[in-house]
Design a protein around this motif. Structure first.
Motif, PDB file in Angstrom:
ATOM      1  N   LEU A 197       0.926  -1.230   0.012  1.00  0.00           N
ATOM      2  CA  LEU A 197      -0.162  -0.021  -0.050  1.00  0.00           C
ATOM      3  C   LEU A 197       0.677   1.222  -0.111  1.00  0.00           C
ATOM      4  CD1 LEU A 197      -2.753   1.246   0.098  1.00  0.00           C
ATOM      5  CD2 LEU A 197      -2.593   1.090   2.642  1.00  0.00           C
ATOM      6  N   LEU A 198       1.949   1.201   0.925  1.00  0.00           N
ATOM      7  CA  LEU A 198       2.711   2.239   0.863  1.00  0.00           C
ATOM      8  C   LEU A 198       3.507   2.513  -0.533  1.00  0.00           C
ATOM      9  CD1 LEU A 198       4.249   4.669   2.620  1.00  0.00           C
ATOM     10  CD2 LEU A 198       5.802   2.932   3.167  1.00  0.00           C
ATOM     11  N   LEU A 199       3.947   1.391  -1.233  1.00  0.00           N
ATOM     12  CA  LEU A 199       4.675   1.895  -2.556  1.00  0.00           C
ATOM     13  C   LEU A 199       3.567   2.329  -3.374  1.00  0.00           C
ATOM     14  CD1 LEU A 199       6.704  -1.707  -2.711  1.00  0.00           C
ATOM     15  CD2 LEU A 199       7.604   0.738  -2.528  1.00  0.00           C
ATOM     16  N   PHE A 200       2.389   1.592  -3.660  1.00  0.00           N
ATOM     17  CA  PHE A 200       1.419   2.117  -4.138  1.00  0.00           C
ATOM     18  C   PHE A 200       0.923   3.873  -4.412  1.00  0.00           C
ATOM     19  CE2 PHE A 200      -3.086   3.122  -5.486  1.00  0.00           C
ATOM     20  CZ  PHE A 200      -3.272   2.575  -6.653  1.00  0.00           C
ATOM     21  N   TRP A 201       0.940   4.294  -3.035  1.00  0.00           N
ATOM     22  CA  TRP A 201       0.707   5.498  -2.633  1.00  0.00           C
ATOM     23  C   TRP A 201       1.945   6.478  -2.905  1.00  0.00           C
ATOM     24  CZ3 TRP A 201       2.817   8.466   1.705  1.00  0.00           C
ATOM     25  CH2 TRP A 201       2.474   9.507   1.809  1.00  0.00           C
ATOM     26  N   MET A 202       3.145   5.682  -3.109  1.00  0.00           N
ATOM     27  CA  MET A 202       4.271   6.698  -3.424  1.00  0.00           C
ATOM     28  C   MET A 202       4.426   6.428  -5.061  1.00  0.00           C
ATOM     29  SD  MET A 202       7.030   5.713  -0.656  1.00  0.00           S
ATOM     30  CE  MET A 202       8.220   6.706  -1.216  1.00  0.00           C
ATOM     31  N   ILE A 203       4.379   5.394  -5.539  1.00  0.00           N
ATOM     32  CA  ILE A 203       4.694   5.208  -6.812  1.00  0.00           C
ATOM     33  C   ILE A 203       3.700   5.655  -7.984  1.00  0.00           C
ATOM     34  CG2 ILE A 203       4.946   3.360  -8.827  1.00  0.00           C
ATOM     35  CD1 ILE A 203       6.327   1.630  -6.806  1.00  0.00           C
ATOM     36  N   LEU A 237       4.018   9.647  -8.303  1.00  0.00           N
ATOM     37  CA  LEU A 237       5.309   9.839  -9.041  1.00  0.00           C
ATOM     38  C   LEU A 237       5.325   9.453 -10.442  1.00  0.00           C
ATOM     39  CD1 LEU A 237       8.333  10.518  -8.995  1.00  0.00           C
ATOM     40  CD2 LEU A 237       8.636   7.930  -8.454  1.00  0.00           C
ATOM     41  N   GLY A 238       4.326   8.431 -10.732  1.00  0.00           N
ATOM     42  CA  GLY A 238       4.222   7.968 -12.409  1.00  0.00           C
ATOM     43  C   GLY A 238       3.387   8.877 -13.003  1.00  0.00           C
ATOM     44  N   MET A 239       2.564   9.320 -12.376  1.00  0.00           N
ATOM     45  CA  MET A 239       1.510  10.434 -12.979  1.00  0.00           C
ATOM     46  C   MET A 239       2.128  11.969 -13.096  1.00  0.00           C
ATOM     47  SD  MET A 239      -1.987   9.895 -10.650  1.00  0.00           S
ATOM     48  CE  MET A 239      -2.745  11.373 -11.739  1.00  0.00           C
ATOM     49  N   THR A 240       2.957  12.243 -12.220  1.00  0.00           N
ATOM     50  CA  THR A 240       3.897  13.389 -12.636  1.00  0.00           C
ATOM     51  C   THR A 240       5.135  13.266 -13.629  1.00  0.00           C
ATOM     52  OG1 THR A 240       3.863  13.740 -10.091  1.00  0.00           O
ATOM     53  CG2 THR A 240       5.496  14.984 -11.455  1.00  0.00           C
ATOM     54  N   LEU A 241       5.307  12.078 -13.807  1.00  0.00           N
ATOM     55  CA  LEU A 241       6.274  11.999 -14.932  1.00  0.00           C
ATOM     56  C   LEU A 241       5.543  11.961 -16.165  1.00  0.00           C
ATOM     57  CD1 LEU A 241       8.787   9.217 -13.563  1.00  0.00           C
ATOM     58  CD2 LEU A 241       9.359  11.489 -13.867  1.00  0.00           C
ATOM     59  N   PHE A 242       4.589  11.235 -16.130  1.00  0.00           N
ATOM     60  CA  PHE A 242       3.497  11.356 -17.446  1.00  0.00           C
ATOM     61  C   PHE A 242       3.298  12.471 -17.948  1.00  0.00           C
ATOM     62  CE2 PHE A 242      -0.641  11.029 -19.237  1.00  0.00           C
ATOM     63  CZ  PHE A 242      -0.458  10.522 -20.378  1.00  0.00           C
ATOM     64  N   TYR A 243       2.693  13.393 -16.884  1.00  0.00           N
ATOM     65  CA  TYR A 243       2.361  14.847 -17.074  1.00  0.00           C
ATOM     66  C   TYR A 243       3.484  15.733 -17.579  1.00  0.00           C
ATOM     67  CZ  TYR A 243      -2.432  14.100 -14.979  1.00  0.00           C
ATOM     68  OH  TYR A 243      -3.424  13.625 -14.553  1.00  0.00           O
ATOM     69  N   SER A 244       4.638  15.326 -17.242  1.00  0.00           N
ATOM     70  CA  SER A 244       5.864  15.942 -17.818  1.00  0.00           C
ATOM     71  C   SER A 244       6.279  15.958 -19.123  1.00  0.00           C
ATOM     72  CB  SER A 244       7.134  15.811 -16.853  1.00  0.00           C
ATOM     73  OG  SER A 244       7.715  14.425 -16.872  1.00  0.00           O
ATOM     74  N   PHE A 245       5.785  14.681 -19.817  1.00  0.00           N
ATOM     75  CA  PHE A 245       6.063  14.551 -21.183  1.00  0.00           C
ATOM     76  C   PHE A 245       4.667  14.846 -22.156  1.00  0.00           C
ATOM     77  CE2 PHE A 245       9.061  11.756 -18.895  1.00  0.00           C
ATOM     78  CZ  PHE A 245      10.121  12.076 -19.600  1.00  0.00           C
ATOM     79  N   ILE A 246       3.961  15.581 -21.670  1.00  0.00           N
ATOM     80  CA  ILE A 246       2.780  15.798 -22.559  1.00  0.00           C
ATOM     81  C   ILE A 246       2.257  17.188 -22.195  1.00  0.00           C
ATOM     82  CG2 ILE A 246       1.742  13.482 -22.286  1.00  0.00           C
ATOM     83  CD1 ILE A 246      -0.434  14.558 -20.446  1.00  0.00           C
ATOM     84  N   ARG A 247       1.601  17.715 -23.220  1.00  0.00           N
ATOM     85  CA  ARG A 247       1.129  19.105 -23.262  1.00  0.00           C
ATOM     86  C   ARG A 247      -0.267  18.964 -22.321  1.00  0.00           C
ATOM     87  NH1 ARG A 247       2.916  23.006 -27.051  1.00  0.00           N
ATOM     88  NH2 ARG A 247       4.027  22.404 -28.668  1.00  0.00           N
ATOM     89  N   TYR A 248      -0.144  19.634 -21.177  1.00  0.00           N
ATOM     90  CA  TYR A 248      -1.385  19.526 -20.220  1.00  0.00           C
ATOM     91  C   TYR A 248      -1.480  21.026 -19.582  1.00  0.00           C
ATOM     92  CZ  TYR A 248      -4.381  18.237 -16.582  1.00  0.00           C
ATOM     93  OH  TYR A 248      -5.513  18.187 -15.574  1.00  0.00           O
ATOM     94  N   VAL A 249      -2.729  21.300 -19.696  1.00  0.00           N
ATOM     95  CA  VAL A 249      -2.948  22.597 -19.044  1.00  0.00           C
ATOM     96  C   VAL A 249      -4.230  22.480 -18.421  1.00  0.00           C
ATOM     97  CG1 VAL A 249      -1.706  24.232 -20.380  1.00  0.00           C
ATOM     98  CG2 VAL A 249      -4.057  23.574 -21.198  1.00  0.00           C
ATOM     99  N   LEU A 250      -4.506  23.248 -17.311  1.00  0.00           N
ATOM    100  CA  LEU A 250      -5.811  23.156 -16.546  1.00  0.00           C
ATOM    101  C   LEU A 250      -6.800  23.840 -17.002  1.00  0.00           C
ATOM    102  CD1 LEU A 250      -4.587  23.583 -12.926  1.00  0.00           C
ATOM    103  CD2 LEU A 250      -5.207  21.492 -14.122  1.00  0.00           C
ATOM    104  N   ASN A 251      -6.814  24.845 -18.036  1.00  0.00           N
ATOM    105  CA  ASN A 251      -8.003  25.444 -18.786  1.00  0.00           C
ATOM    106  C   ASN A 251      -7.194  26.123 -19.936  1.00  0.00           C
ATOM    107  OD1 ASN A 251     -10.100  26.916 -19.229  1.00  0.00           O
ATOM    108  ND2 ASN A 251      -9.978  28.478 -17.556  1.00  0.00           N
ATOM    109  N   SER A 252      -7.772  25.926 -21.098  1.00  0.00           N
ATOM    110  CA  SER A 252      -7.425  26.548 -22.459  1.00  0.00           C
ATOM    111  C   SER A 252      -8.634  26.733 -23.276  1.00  0.00           C
ATOM    112  CB  SER A 252      -6.375  25.627 -23.090  1.00  0.00           C
ATOM    113  OG  SER A 252      -5.782  26.202 -24.004  1.00  0.00           O
ATOM    114  N   THR A 253      -8.836  27.780 -23.488  1.00  0.00           N
ATOM    115  CA  THR A 253     -10.207  27.672 -24.292  1.00  0.00           C
ATOM    116  C   THR A 253      -9.984  27.673 -26.055  1.00  0.00           C
ATOM    117  OG1 THR A 253      -9.900  30.209 -24.266  1.00  0.00           O
ATOM    118  CG2 THR A 253     -11.203  29.319 -22.906  1.00  0.00           C
TER     119      THR A 253
END
Length: 218
Positions: A17-23, A26-42
């Protein structure tokens, strides 16, 4: 072998559970760092959905490294982190040594000192910015009557506000570590130092500080 297997099996769910909570974050952060992603863009609403269709590769990293504010951001981060660590260790040692004695209400004082550590970071930020550091409605503004009050939302003082907020929240954690370490301090050495005529400062400098060396490093 059986005696070791049972405890490990019992610890396995908590470790997984601790590994899942940490990994996962971390995986989502790395994924977002390689894509174009903005919270709000009209103009480009497709960028608001994290998907592989918005893959950018190392483009985000190149943008950050080529930014003129990159070096300034590194300097500000080092200043904030160094200040927080210094203040947390110094205040943690001072408070731990101060309450490491018997006095009425000792248990209540310890609980109150540790309680800020359990405040959520978002709540901590709202509490400090709106109730304490607000130049008009906060305690700072009330204390000076609104005259010559400092706006900690300004660029020049925002780092100081972050240092105060994080130090207030993490100092109790340092107090808890140092207070636990002081429980194992050799009292016979302190008694011998008293017999040799050592004052409180000498005891703190040559006995207590070396004893707290390992917790400080942690």
């Amino acid at each position: 072998m059986a005696n070791r297997t049972i405890p490990r099996l019992l610890q396995t769910p908590a470790v997984l559970l601790l590994l899942f909570w940490m990994i996962v974050p971390l995986g989502m952060t790395l994924f977002y760092s390689f894509i174009r992603y903005v919270l709000n863009s009209t103009q480009r609403p497709e960028w608001m959905t994290p998907s592989f269709s918005n893959w950018r590769g190392f483009g985000n990293y190149q943008f950050v490294l080529n930014s003129k504010d990159f070096i300034l951001a590194i300097k500000n981060s080092l200043f904030i982190v160094t200040s927080i660590l210094f203040l947390t260790v110094v205040l943690g040692v001072m408070i731990a040594v101060l309450i490491n004695r018997t006095f009425p209400g000792r248990g209540i004082v310890r609980v109150l000192l540790i309680s800020p550590f359990f405040v959520m970071p978002a709540v901590n930020a709202v509490l400090w910015i709106n109730m304490l550091l607000d130049p008009v409605l906060g305690l700072q503004g009330i204390a000076v009557g609104g005259l010559n009050s400092i706006s900690f939302r300004a660029t020049q003082t925002s780092a100081i506000a972050v240092i105060m907020m994080v130090t207030w929240q993490w100092t109790p954690f340092a107090v808890l570590i140092f207070m636990t370490s002081l429980q194992s301090e050799d009292q016979q050495q302190k008694e011998a130092a008293v017999l040799d005529g050592a004052g409180r400062w000498a005891q703190f400098r040559f006995l207590t500080l070396p004893h707290l060396g390992r917790p400080m490093a942690i």
